[in-house]
Design a protein around this motif. Structure first.
Motif, PDB file in Angstrom:
ATOM      1  N   SER A   1      -7.070   2.360  -5.260  1.00  0.00           N
ATOM      2  CA  SER A   1      -8.257   1.787  -4.623  1.00  0.00           C
ATOM      3  C   SER A   1      -9.245   2.839  -4.156  1.00  0.00           C
ATOM      4  O   SER A   1     -10.446   2.602  -4.172  1.00  0.00           O
ATOM      5  CB  SER A   1      -7.864   0.885  -3.457  1.00  0.00           C
TER       6      SER A   1
ATOM      7  N   MET B   1      -4.957   6.196  -2.433  1.00  0.00           N
ATOM      8  CA  MET B   1      -4.457   4.935  -1.895  1.00  0.00           C
ATOM      9  C   MET B   1      -4.145   4.018  -3.068  1.00  0.00           C
ATOM     10  O   MET B   1      -5.042   3.708  -3.871  1.00  0.00           O
ATOM     11  CB  MET B   1      -5.497   4.299  -0.980  1.00  0.00           C
TER      12      MET B   1
ATOM     13  N   ARG C   1      -2.710   0.345  -4.192  1.00  0.00           N
ATOM     14  CA  ARG C   1      -2.472  -1.010  -3.688  1.00  0.00           C
ATOM     15  C   ARG C   1      -2.050  -1.902  -4.854  1.00  0.00           C
ATOM     16  O   ARG C   1      -2.763  -2.005  -5.850  1.00  0.00           O
ATOM     17  CB  ARG C   1      -3.736  -1.554  -3.033  1.00  0.00           C
TER      18      ARG C   1
ATOM     19  N   THR D   1       4.923  10.432  -1.919  1.00  0.00           N
ATOM     20  CA  THR D   1       4.433   9.084  -1.660  1.00  0.00           C
ATOM     21  C   THR D   1       5.024   8.528  -0.375  1.00  0.00           C
ATOM     22  O   THR D   1       6.218   8.672  -0.122  1.00  0.00           O
ATOM     23  CB  THR D   1       4.799   8.156  -2.836  1.00  0.00           C
TER      24      THR D   1
ATOM     25  N   ILE E   1       0.542   5.520   0.068  1.00  0.00           N
ATOM     26  CA  ILE E   1      -0.323   6.675   0.291  1.00  0.00           C
ATOM     27  C   ILE E   1       0.287   7.814  -0.516  1.00  0.00           C
ATOM     28  O   ILE E   1       1.417   8.241  -0.254  1.00  0.00           O
ATOM     29  CB  ILE E   1      -0.402   7.050   1.787  1.00  0.00           C
TER      30      ILE E   1
ATOM     31  N   THR F   1       0.843  -1.188   0.000  1.00  0.00           N
ATOM     32  CA  THR F   1       0.000   0.000   0.000  1.00  0.00           C
ATOM     33  C   THR F   1       0.877   1.237   0.000  1.00  0.00           C
ATOM     34  O   THR F   1       1.805   1.355   0.809  1.00  0.00           O
ATOM     35  CB  THR F   1      -0.918   0.034   1.236  1.00  0.00           C
TER      36      THR F   1
END
Length: 92
Positions: A29, A43, A45, A71, A5, A3
């Protein structure tokens, strides 16, 4: 699952359109509009670390209206749901 961000600074006149374009990208996502130093948080993934470059540098940064990104890679996820499940193991 990896993941990331992604904090997105966007053209302020196009935030809803940029958010929707980001949300439509494979690997993204969800997208949140937020307060603070950035306009959006996406987000991302993916299954393999190498895919991050494809999604973030290859598509997120190229969306019209994205001015810049930063990021963060998540190490571990914590949530109330996860903690409640861990403590309920074996409990009857």
């Amino acid at each position: 699952m990896i993941t990331a961000i992604v904090n997105v600074l966007a053209d302020s006149r196009r935030i809803p359109e940029v958010a929707q374009a980001l949300a439509d990208l494979p690997g993204v996502s969800e997208v949140y509009s937020v307060t603070g130093d950035v306009d959006l948080v996406a987000m991302v993934r993916v299954r393999h670390h190498e895919e991050l470059a494809d999604v973030i540098a290859g598509t997120v940064n190229k969306v019209d209206g994205v001015l810049s990104t930063t990021t963060n890679i998540a190490f571990r996820a914590y949530s109330r749901h996860d903690l409640e499940s861990a403590f309920s193991l074996g409990a009857e």
